[in-house]
Design a protein around this motif. Structure first.
Motif, PDB file in Angstrom:
ATOM      1  N   ALA A 332      26.277   7.601  21.307  1.00 15.81           N
ATOM      2  CA  ALA A 332      27.298   6.366  21.861  1.00 15.81           C
ATOM      3  C   ALA A 332      26.106   6.047  22.910  1.00 15.81           C
ATOM      4  O   ALA A 332      27.151   4.486  22.802  1.00 15.81           O
ATOM      5  CB  ALA A 332      27.926   7.746  22.938  1.00 15.81           C
ATOM      6  N   VAL A 333      25.420   6.015  22.734  1.00 17.15           N
ATOM      7  CA  VAL A 333      24.105   5.381  23.598  1.00 17.15           C
ATOM      8  C   VAL A 333      23.779   3.957  23.162  1.00 17.15           C
ATOM      9  O   VAL A 333      23.264   3.674  23.324  1.00 17.15           O
ATOM     10  CB  VAL A 333      23.242   5.866  24.370  1.00 17.15           C
ATOM     11  CG1 VAL A 333      21.664   4.836  25.011  1.00 17.15           C
ATOM     12  CG2 VAL A 333      23.543   7.127  25.317  1.00 17.15           C
ATOM     13  N   LEU A 334      23.524   4.903  20.998  1.00 17.77           N
ATOM     14  CA  LEU A 334      23.292   3.716  20.325  1.00 17.77           C
ATOM     15  C   LEU A 334      24.721   2.539  20.154  1.00 17.77           C
ATOM     16  O   LEU A 334      24.483   1.722  20.672  1.00 17.77           O
ATOM     17  CB  LEU A 334      23.130   4.317  19.571  1.00 17.77           C
ATOM     18  CG  LEU A 334      22.141   3.096  18.307  1.00 17.77           C
ATOM     19  CD1 LEU A 334      21.013   2.624  18.813  1.00 17.77           C
ATOM     20  CD2 LEU A 334      22.006   3.884  17.020  1.00 17.77           C
ATOM     21  N   GLN A 335      25.818   3.460  20.827  1.00 17.02           N
ATOM     22  CA  GLN A 335      26.732   2.356  20.314  1.00 17.02           C
ATOM     23  C   GLN A 335      26.737   1.493  20.709  1.00 17.02           C
ATOM     24  O   GLN A 335      27.368  -0.089  20.879  1.00 17.02           O
ATOM     25  CB  GLN A 335      28.100   2.797  20.001  1.00 17.02           C
ATOM     26  CG  GLN A 335      29.283   1.702  19.802  1.00 17.02           C
ATOM     27  CD  GLN A 335      29.520   2.053  18.941  1.00 17.02           C
ATOM     28  OE1 GLN A 335      28.741   1.865  17.454  1.00 17.02           O
ATOM     29  NE2 GLN A 335      30.639   1.071  18.272  1.00 17.02           N
ATOM     30  N   MET A 336      26.378   1.578  22.217  1.00 16.42           N
ATOM     31  CA  MET A 336      26.908   0.609  23.729  1.00 16.42           C
ATOM     32  C   MET A 336      25.557  -0.197  23.136  1.00 16.42           C
ATOM     33  O   MET A 336      25.813  -1.979  23.235  1.00 16.42           O
ATOM     34  CB  MET A 336      26.361   1.345  24.710  1.00 16.42           C
ATOM     35  CG  MET A 336      27.401   2.165  24.901  1.00 16.42           C
ATOM     36  SD  MET A 336      27.477   3.132  26.392  1.00 16.42           S
ATOM     37  CE  MET A 336      26.346   4.311  27.300  1.00 16.42           C
ATOM     38  N   VAL A 337      24.390  -0.022  23.217  1.00 21.22           N
ATOM     39  CA  VAL A 337      23.324  -0.807  23.061  1.00 21.22           C
ATOM     40  C   VAL A 337      23.778  -2.110  21.769  1.00 21.22           C
ATOM     41  O   VAL A 337      23.746  -3.029  21.544  1.00 21.22           O
ATOM     42  CB  VAL A 337      22.162  -0.603  22.637  1.00 21.22           C
ATOM     43  CG1 VAL A 337      20.812  -1.655  22.226  1.00 21.22           C
ATOM     44  CG2 VAL A 337      21.824   0.832  24.095  1.00 21.22           C
ATOM     45  N   SER A 338      23.844  -1.216  20.395  1.00 20.62           N
ATOM     46  CA  SER A 338      24.596  -2.227  19.669  1.00 20.62           C
ATOM     47  C   SER A 338      25.298  -3.305  19.879  1.00 20.62           C
ATOM     48  O   SER A 338      25.411  -4.529  19.425  1.00 20.62           O
ATOM     49  CB  SER A 338      24.862  -0.858  18.021  1.00 20.62           C
ATOM     50  OG  SER A 338      25.447  -1.644  17.270  1.00 20.62           O
ATOM     51  N   HIS A 339      26.341  -2.728  20.097  1.00 21.58           N
ATOM     52  CA  HIS A 339      27.479  -3.444  21.126  1.00 21.58           C
ATOM     53  C   HIS A 339      27.408  -4.382  21.260  1.00 21.58           C
ATOM     54  O   HIS A 339      28.158  -5.674  21.082  1.00 21.58           O
ATOM     55  CB  HIS A 339      28.840  -2.984  20.526  1.00 21.58           C
ATOM     56  CG  HIS A 339      30.248  -3.098  21.378  1.00 21.58           C
ATOM     57  ND1 HIS A 339      30.183  -3.806  22.358  1.00 21.58           N
ATOM     58  CD2 HIS A 339      31.501  -4.238  20.117  1.00 21.58           C
ATOM     59  CE1 HIS A 339      31.340  -4.592  23.005  1.00 21.58           C
ATOM     60  NE2 HIS A 339      32.111  -5.226  21.226  1.00 21.58           N
ATOM     61  N   GLY A 340      26.432  -4.543  22.810  1.00 21.97           N
ATOM     62  CA  GLY A 340      26.044  -5.352  23.259  1.00 21.97           C
ATOM     63  C   GLY A 340      25.312  -6.633  23.157  1.00 21.97           C
ATOM     64  O   GLY A 340      25.782  -8.284  22.941  1.00 21.97           O
ATOM     65  N   LEU A 341      24.545  -6.503  21.772  1.00 24.35           N
ATOM     66  CA  LEU A 341      23.847  -7.251  20.915  1.00 24.35           C
ATOM     67  C   LEU A 341      24.974  -7.380  19.997  1.00 24.35           C
ATOM     68  O   LEU A 341      24.770  -9.422  20.316  1.00 24.35           O
ATOM     69  CB  LEU A 341      23.008  -6.720  20.383  1.00 24.35           C
ATOM     70  CG  LEU A 341      21.554  -6.457  20.755  1.00 24.35           C
ATOM     71  CD1 LEU A 341      20.557  -5.226  19.838  1.00 24.35           C
ATOM     72  CD2 LEU A 341      20.652  -6.822  21.748  1.00 24.35           C
ATOM     73  N   ILE A 342      25.550  -7.272  19.267  1.00 24.56           N
ATOM     74  CA  ILE A 342      26.324  -7.908  18.207  1.00 24.56           C
ATOM     75  C   ILE A 342      27.636  -9.160  19.726  1.00 24.56           C
ATOM     76  O   ILE A 342      28.266  -9.860  18.711  1.00 24.56           O
ATOM     77  CB  ILE A 342      27.673  -6.868  17.485  1.00 24.56           C
ATOM     78  CG1 ILE A 342      26.128  -6.783  16.704  1.00 24.56           C
ATOM     79  CG2 ILE A 342      28.435  -7.509  16.898  1.00 24.56           C
ATOM     80  CD1 ILE A 342      26.783  -4.681  16.308  1.00 24.56           C
ATOM     81  N   ALA A 343      28.906  -7.988  20.219  1.00 27.03           N
ATOM     82  CA  ALA A 343      29.189  -8.864  20.869  1.00 27.03           C
ATOM     83  C   ALA A 343      28.703  -9.852  21.423  1.00 27.03           C
ATOM     84  O   ALA A 343      30.326 -11.466  21.363  1.00 27.03           O
ATOM     85  CB  ALA A 343      30.309  -8.195  21.892  1.00 27.03           C
ATOM     86  N   ALA A 344      27.485  -9.896  22.112  1.00 34.15           N
ATOM     87  CA  ALA A 344      27.223 -11.485  23.208  1.00 34.15           C
ATOM     88  C   ALA A 344      27.013 -12.272  22.097  1.00 34.15           C
ATOM     89  O   ALA A 344      27.303 -13.426  21.998  1.00 34.15           O
ATOM     90  CB  ALA A 344      26.080 -10.600  23.470  1.00 34.15           C
TER      91      ALA A 344
END
Length: 537
Positions: A332-344
């Motif tokens: 869940a934490v990695l998904q937040m970090v990953s999605h933050g980078l991808i979505a940005a």
């Protein structure tokens, strides 16, 4: 705190805010000096953050570090109490990176540049405060301060329907904040002592009904921010009208505040109520994934399609939080970090495309791969990361969540099968709507209205640099996930153990059903319940 120790977190939080207050004093008419000033402050703060964590932070410890606690308003019990641990540290670094790149992405802003960069820096400061606050009132204050700059950034520098989108955003988020205040005061005044210290609140014993109500209040408040269906409707409008820098911060940081708060408050501070609500989170996560993916299909606006994609990806965060496993929470934490980078990266590239075409409607685009090959290549890499292609960070995050919920011994096999299969439907739908987006924008028939060959230019070096700063960690984490997971592994283990330790107690108190009758499908493994109870006896 040692009197001679430098207040690292206070400096990191206040530097952007103090710098924002100084912007009106800068002699500048065209905004050139202000934009360099804003970028310099953001870089300096990000560098200070990296230095503090590299030299002062112990990655092998799950406890709060760099702790500072000063009386602020003693009459109200308000303390300037800040600290960082494995849950907040990676999100702080994500916040620093996204905000710095968003300020660099706003290089062409000429309308009220002083106000724009002042708001960006003030918002940056408040976001950092949310992730490190250890006093409930301070957390609420930072949460509220962050709302005003976002509202103004959308309403002044947004698209044609910016006022509607900004008003909807502030109404949803401000109304949700009331639940934080009410639930927080209920926790603070419960028991014999009154305190707003989050560590002390987590150690209190609450009546069962009160804890369930407080959990529900936090779930609504943070669910709006995440966002959770059906509290999500502000997000597509906000993304559709926000400028590219605003969308980068919305998707890259603001949504993560909701996920972070759910773990910090609901899981860590209210573990008994989490037993009841965990299956609810899992179900809501599945709904987010499937609903977001289906709605993305229906969008002809490029940014609205990406917005619904964000809603779907946040569903994995909910499932990971509900898993009761180290692997699930870590995912869940990695998904937040990953999605933050991808979505940005995707929202920035959509802004690059809009700057060339002056439209976000995909049916008015087409054939742009020939005249914008570099943009097409970068957009494709970002899309591959979003659809969880192996070798990208999105794949690792989603895989950890799937394995976390699938290997959880807290739920029955039938419940886990349903959750995994329905979530897999969303995983299948994601590449379909993302690849169709690429086809509509970059292939197909060329739109005569765009005059592609005469007007449109490809991505510039500044824009390539910004995108590369987001894509490189995406690929790096994809091939070597430990780059991210080592920052919070110890904390994830502690969180899972903390959440699980109440399960045998609840099972013993409610032998007929670990959860309420409505959610009777998930049950704790009988052998574990019995063995745990026998040990306690």
């Amino acid at each position: 705190m040692n009197a001679i120790e430098f207040p690292w977190l206070t400096a990191i939080i206040l530097l952007p805010l103090v710098a924002a207050l100084a912007i009106p004093l800068i002699p500048d008419k065209e905004g050139r000096t202000v934009r360099w000033y804003g970028l310099g402050v953001a870089i300096a703060d990000f560098a200070l953050m990296i230095y503090a964590f590299w030299y002062k932070y112990d990655f092998q410890s799950s406890r709060l570090q760099l702790v500072e606690n000063y009386p602020w308003v003693p009459q109200l019990g308000l303390h300037w109490a800040v600290g960082v641990d494995g849950l907040s540290m990676p999100l702080l670094l994500l916040t620093g990176l996204i905000n710095t790149l968003a300020i660099f992405a706003a290089w062409k802003v000429t309308t009220k540049p002083r106000l724009f960069y002042g708001l960006m820096l003030a918002m940056y400061s408040a976001q950092l405060g949310v992730f490190v606050a250890q006093d409930l009132l301070l957390f609420f204050l930072m949460w509220e301060i962050e709302l005003v700059p976002v509202y103004l950034l959308i309403s002044i520098w947004g698209g044609q329907n910016r006022r509607y989108a900004a008003t909807k955003f502030i109404l949803y988020t401000a109304a949700a904040s009331i639940f934080i205040l009410i639930a927080g005061f209920a926790m603070a005044f419960s028991g014999d002592t009154i305190t707003f210290d989050m560590a002390a609140l987590g150690m209190k014993e609450y009546p069962k009904t009160l804890e369930l109500l407080v959990y529900a209040g936090f779930l609504i408040a943070f669910g709006v921010k995440l966002p959770i269906f059906p509290l999500h409707t502000w997000l597509p409008d906000a993304h559709g009208e926000a400028s590219a820098p605003g969308s980068m911060i919305l998707a890259g940081v603001l949504l993560k505040m909701g996920g972070y708060a759910l773990i910090r408050f609901n899981v860590e501070m209210l573990p008994n109520a989490h037993v009841t609500f965990a299956p609810v989170l899992a179900v809501l996560g599945v709904v987010n994934i499937v609903y977001g993916a289906c709605c993305a299909f229906a969008q002809t606006n490029l940014k609205r399609r990406l917005a619904y994609s964000s809603i779907a990806h946040m569903g994995f965060v909910l499932i990971g939080i509900a898993s009761y496993t180290e692997l699930g929470i870590s995912g869940a934490v990695l998904q937040m970090v990953s999605h933050g980078l991808i979505a940005a990266s995707l929202f920035f590239l959509s802004g690059v495309t809009y700057d060339r075409t002056h439209t976000l409607m995909m049916d008015k685009m087409g054939g742009m791969a020939k005249v914008m090959p570099k943009t097409f290549a970068l957009f494709t890499i970002g899309s591959m990361a979003s659809l969880a292609l192996p070798g990208m960070s999105g794949f690792v995050g989603e895989l950890m969540v799937f394995l976390g919920i699938a290997t959880s011994d807290v739920y029955s096999s039938s419940f886990k099968v349903v959750v995994v299969l329905l979530s897999a439907v969303g995983v299948i739908l994601t590449p379909i709507y993302l690849l169709s987006m690429l086809r509509q924008v970059f292939y197909g028939e060329q739109s005569e209205e765009l005059h592609l060959d005469a007007v449109i230019s490809d991505v510039k070096p500044r824009e390539i640099f910004i995108t590369a700063c987001l894509l490189l960690p995406i690929i790096g984490i994809g091939f070597y996930p430990k780059l991210a997971t080592q920052t919070y592994d110890v904390k994830a283990v502690e969180l899972a153990a903390h959440a699980r330790q109440v399960l045998p107690v609840v099972a013993h108190q409610q032998p007929s059903s670990l959860y309420s009758r409505i959610f009777s499908a998930p049950t704790l493994a009988n052998s574990q319940v019995e063995s745990s109870i026998n040990i306690s006896e």
